[in-house]
Design an enzyme around this catalytic site. Structure first.
Site, PDB file in Angstrom:
ATOM      1  N   TYR A  38       1.029 -12.249   2.840  1.00  0.00           N
ATOM      2  CA  TYR A  38       1.957 -11.958   3.945  1.00  0.00           C
ATOM      3  C   TYR A  38       2.019 -13.104   4.969  1.00  0.00           C
ATOM      4  CZ  TYR A  38       1.240  -7.147   2.178  1.00  0.00           C
ATOM      5  OH  TYR A  38       1.114  -6.025   1.393  1.00  0.00           O
ATOM      6  N   ASP A  49      -3.106  -3.066   7.622  1.00  0.00           N
ATOM      7  CA  ASP A  49      -3.097  -3.519   6.226  1.00  0.00           C
ATOM      8  C   ASP A  49      -2.319  -4.828   6.143  1.00  0.00           C
ATOM      9  OD1 ASP A  49      -3.454  -2.472   3.201  1.00  0.00           O
ATOM     10  OD2 ASP A  49      -1.560  -3.556   3.408  1.00  0.00           O
ATOM     11  N   HIS A  81      -4.900  -8.172  -5.084  1.00  0.00           N
ATOM     12  CA  HIS A  81      -3.538  -7.734  -4.740  1.00  0.00           C
ATOM     13  C   HIS A  81      -2.769  -7.235  -5.979  1.00  0.00           C
ATOM     14  CE1 HIS A  81      -0.280  -8.553  -1.478  1.00  0.00           C
ATOM     15  NE2 HIS A  81       0.027  -7.488  -2.171  1.00  0.00           N
ATOM     16  N   LYS A 116      -5.956  -8.799   1.234  1.00  0.00           N
ATOM     17  CA  LYS A 116      -5.850  -8.815  -0.234  1.00  0.00           C
ATOM     18  C   LYS A 116      -5.889 -10.241  -0.759  1.00  0.00           C
ATOM     19  CE  LYS A 116      -2.670  -4.975   0.447  1.00  0.00           C
ATOM     20  NZ  LYS A 116      -1.845  -5.378   1.600  1.00  0.00           N
TER      21      LYS A 116
HETATM   22  N1  NAP Z   1      -0.176  -3.855  -2.346  1.00  0.00           N
HETATM   23  C1  NAP Z   1       1.088  -4.153  -2.494  1.00  0.00           C
HETATM   24  O1  NAP Z   1       1.502  -4.760  -3.494  1.00  0.00           O
HETATM   25  C2  NAP Z   1       2.048  -3.763  -1.427  1.00  0.00           C
HETATM   26  C3  NAP Z   1       3.430  -3.866  -1.639  1.00  0.00           C
HETATM   27  C4  NAP Z   1       4.299  -3.468  -0.623  1.00  0.00           C
HETATM   28  C5  NAP Z   1       3.783  -2.970   0.564  1.00  0.00           C
HETATM   29  N2  NAP Z   1       2.423  -2.904   0.758  1.00  0.00           N
HETATM   30  C6  NAP Z   1       1.840  -2.408   2.024  1.00  0.00           C
HETATM   31  O2  NAP Z   1       2.450  -1.177   2.373  1.00  0.00           O
HETATM   32  C7  NAP Z   1       3.022  -1.299   3.677  1.00  0.00           C
HETATM   33  C8  NAP Z   1       4.229  -0.404   3.824  1.00  0.00           C
HETATM   34  O3  NAP Z   1       5.172  -0.678   2.799  1.00  0.00           O
HETATM   35  P1  NAP Z   1       6.573  -1.402   3.052  1.00  0.00           P
HETATM   36  O4  NAP Z   1       6.482  -2.203   4.277  1.00  0.00           O
HETATM   37  O5  NAP Z   1       6.952  -2.116   1.799  1.00  0.00           O
HETATM   38  O6  NAP Z   1       7.600  -0.206   3.181  1.00  0.00           O
HETATM   39  P2  NAP Z   1       7.724   1.139   4.040  1.00  0.00           P
HETATM   40  O7  NAP Z   1       6.618   1.249   5.020  1.00  0.00           O
HETATM   41  O8  NAP Z   1       7.966   2.233   3.064  1.00  0.00           O
HETATM   42  O9  NAP Z   1       9.098   0.908   4.797  1.00  0.00           O
HETATM   43  C9  NAP Z   1       9.277  -0.092   5.767  1.00  0.00           C
HETATM   44  C10 NAP Z   1      10.769  -0.165   6.107  1.00  0.00           C
HETATM   45  O10 NAP Z   1      11.187   1.085   6.664  1.00  0.00           O
HETATM   46  C11 NAP Z   1      11.657   0.887   8.011  1.00  0.00           C
HETATM   47  N3  NAP Z   1      11.114   1.996   8.807  1.00  0.00           N
HETATM   48  C12 NAP Z   1       9.818   2.210   9.131  1.00  0.00           C
HETATM   49  N4  NAP Z   1       9.676   3.340   9.831  1.00  0.00           N
HETATM   50  C13 NAP Z   1      10.919   3.862   9.959  1.00  0.00           C
HETATM   51  C14 NAP Z   1      11.422   5.027  10.588  1.00  0.00           C
HETATM   52  N5  NAP Z   1      10.615   5.870  11.213  1.00  0.00           N
HETATM   53  N6  NAP Z   1      12.761   5.263  10.521  1.00  0.00           N
HETATM   54  C15 NAP Z   1      13.584   4.419   9.868  1.00  0.00           C
HETATM   55  N7  NAP Z   1      13.163   3.292   9.254  1.00  0.00           N
HETATM   56  C16 NAP Z   1      11.835   3.019   9.307  1.00  0.00           C
HETATM   57  C17 NAP Z   1      11.152  -0.455   8.447  1.00  0.00           C
HETATM   58  O11 NAP Z   1      12.060  -1.062   9.325  1.00  0.00           O
HETATM   59  P3  NAP Z   1      11.671  -1.602  10.813  1.00  0.00           P
HETATM   60  O12 NAP Z   1      10.499  -2.515  10.674  1.00  0.00           O
HETATM   61  O13 NAP Z   1      12.927  -2.291  11.221  1.00  0.00           O
HETATM   62  O14 NAP Z   1      11.366  -0.376  11.627  1.00  0.00           O
HETATM   63  C18 NAP Z   1      11.094  -1.215   7.126  1.00  0.00           C
HETATM   64  O15 NAP Z   1      12.370  -1.730   6.806  1.00  0.00           O
HETATM   65  C19 NAP Z   1       3.329  -2.794   3.788  1.00  0.00           C
HETATM   66  O16 NAP Z   1       3.591  -3.211   5.110  1.00  0.00           O
HETATM   67  C20 NAP Z   1       2.079  -3.368   3.187  1.00  0.00           C
HETATM   68  O17 NAP Z   1       1.017  -3.316   4.118  1.00  0.00           O
HETATM   69  C21 NAP Z   1       1.565  -3.276  -0.222  1.00  0.00           C
END
Ligand code: NAP
Length: 277
Positions: free
Chosen positions: A51, A46, A108, A76
């Site tokens: 990004y 994704d 998005h 997006k």
């Molecule tokens: N459509 C939208 O508006 C929107 C907005 C936000 C996100 N997204 C999508 O959703 C995806 C995921 O959301 P997100 O990146 O915001 O947050 P998330 O996946 O909830 O959390 C990512 C964070 O958690 C840490 N992490 C991941 N796995 C872990 C584990 N097993 N143990 C401890 N810490 C862990 C990562 O650190 P490390 O990398 O250091 O491991 C990072 O700091 C994004 O990458 C994006 O593709 C979409």
């Protein structure tokens, strides 16, 4: 190798229920992280124009040696490209950066105060008809936004990608999606780490012998949502993929349901009208 369940979208396209999100992975690191994830078994990436790392995602897929049609790629449309002419140019850049047509392409953010997302959606329909993407959907749409697309256009979005985690469970919006054939994708599934020290979740993690991240990701899968946690670390990429040999019982699911606080980690879509500078 682990078999990730496939969700069938409303136009028949299938999407792996678990993938990798690459938000906030620097372009210089993205190719290696995606290669690491593909090595673990991830087949769903994704990304987004916002990004700034689509090209590096495309490079990783090309270098991986895995057939392109075995990997599901979402991107997006950026907030600065809602105007249909700008959308055409932005989409052409994404298709070029990612090495060919997309599997899923989303608006998005609805940007309700900036323009009319219904016009943008009509441009998205055009991109699907042209074969630039296999499915189209939206992100951060609220029920009134979705209702306008249902009322005023001929294509029901395949997905709505929204913030969902134990502190923001989004049940009314998810139910609306279910009723209308719109799959929910849960972004920030572990609330960017905010849920990891929750005492209730720590208790369930201890009882199941799993990490809190695994418990929460498993909860999303059992609710039927599509998730793509982000990590840049190979050991966490493996941890976040290792979700298919345990399940949560009814008491555990009820305890997680009780954590809902309707508390966002990210912006409120009704108020977010940010255009990248
Ligand atoms: N459509 C939208 O508006 C929107 C907005 C936000 C996100 N997204 C999508 O959703 C995806 C995921 O959301 P997100 O990146 O915001 O947050 P998330 O996946 O909830 O959390 C990512 C964070 O958690 C840490 N992490 C991941 N796995 C872990 C584990 N097993 N143990 C401890 N810490 C862990 C990562 O650190 P490390 O990398 O250091 O491991 C990072 O700091 C994004 O990458 C994006 O593709 C979409």
């Amino acid at each position: 190798m682990t078999t990730v369940p496939q969700i069938t979208l409303n136009n028949g396209v299938t999407i792996p229920q678990l993938g990798l999100g690459v938000f906030q992975i620097a372009p210089k690191d993205t190719k290696q992280v995606v290669l690491d994830a593909l090595g673990v078994g991830y087949r769903h990436i994704d990304t987004a124009q916002m990004y700034g790392n689509e090209r590096e995602v495309g490079e990783a897929i090309a270098e991986s040696g895995i057939a392109r049609d075995e990997i599901f790629v979402t991107s997006k449309l950026n907030n600065d490209a809602h105007d249909p002419e700008a959308a055409r140019a932005a989409t052409a850049r994404s298709v070029d950066a990612l090495g060919g047509p997309l599997d899923l392409y989303l608006i998005h953010w609805p940007m309700p105060a900036v323009g009319d997302f219904v016009d943008t959606w009509r441009a998205m329909e055009e991109f699907a008809e042209q074969g630039l993407t296999r499915a189209i959907g939206v992100s951060n749409f609220q029920i009134p936004h979705l209702q306008r697309l249902l009322d005023e256009t001929g294509t029901v979005p395949a997905v709505n990608q929204i913030e969902v985690h134990p502190y923001l469970q989004q049940n009314p919006l998810r139910a609306f999606g279910r009723e209308h054939g719109i799959a929910t994708e849960a972004w920030s599934p572990i609330a960017q780490g905010d849920v990891l020290d929750d005492p209730v979740l720590l208790g369930i993690a201890a009882d199941t012998g799993r990490s809190v991240a695994q418990v929460v990701l498993r909860w999303h899968l059992e609710r039927g949502d599509i998730v793509f946690p982000k990590s840049s670390h190979p050991e966490r990429l493996r941890e976040n993929f290792d979700l298919f040999d345990f399940s949560l019982n009814d008491d555990q699911l009820a305890a997680i349901a009780a954590l809902n606080a309707d508390r966002r980690r990210g912006p409120n879509p009704d108020e977010f009208n940010w255009i990248p500078g």
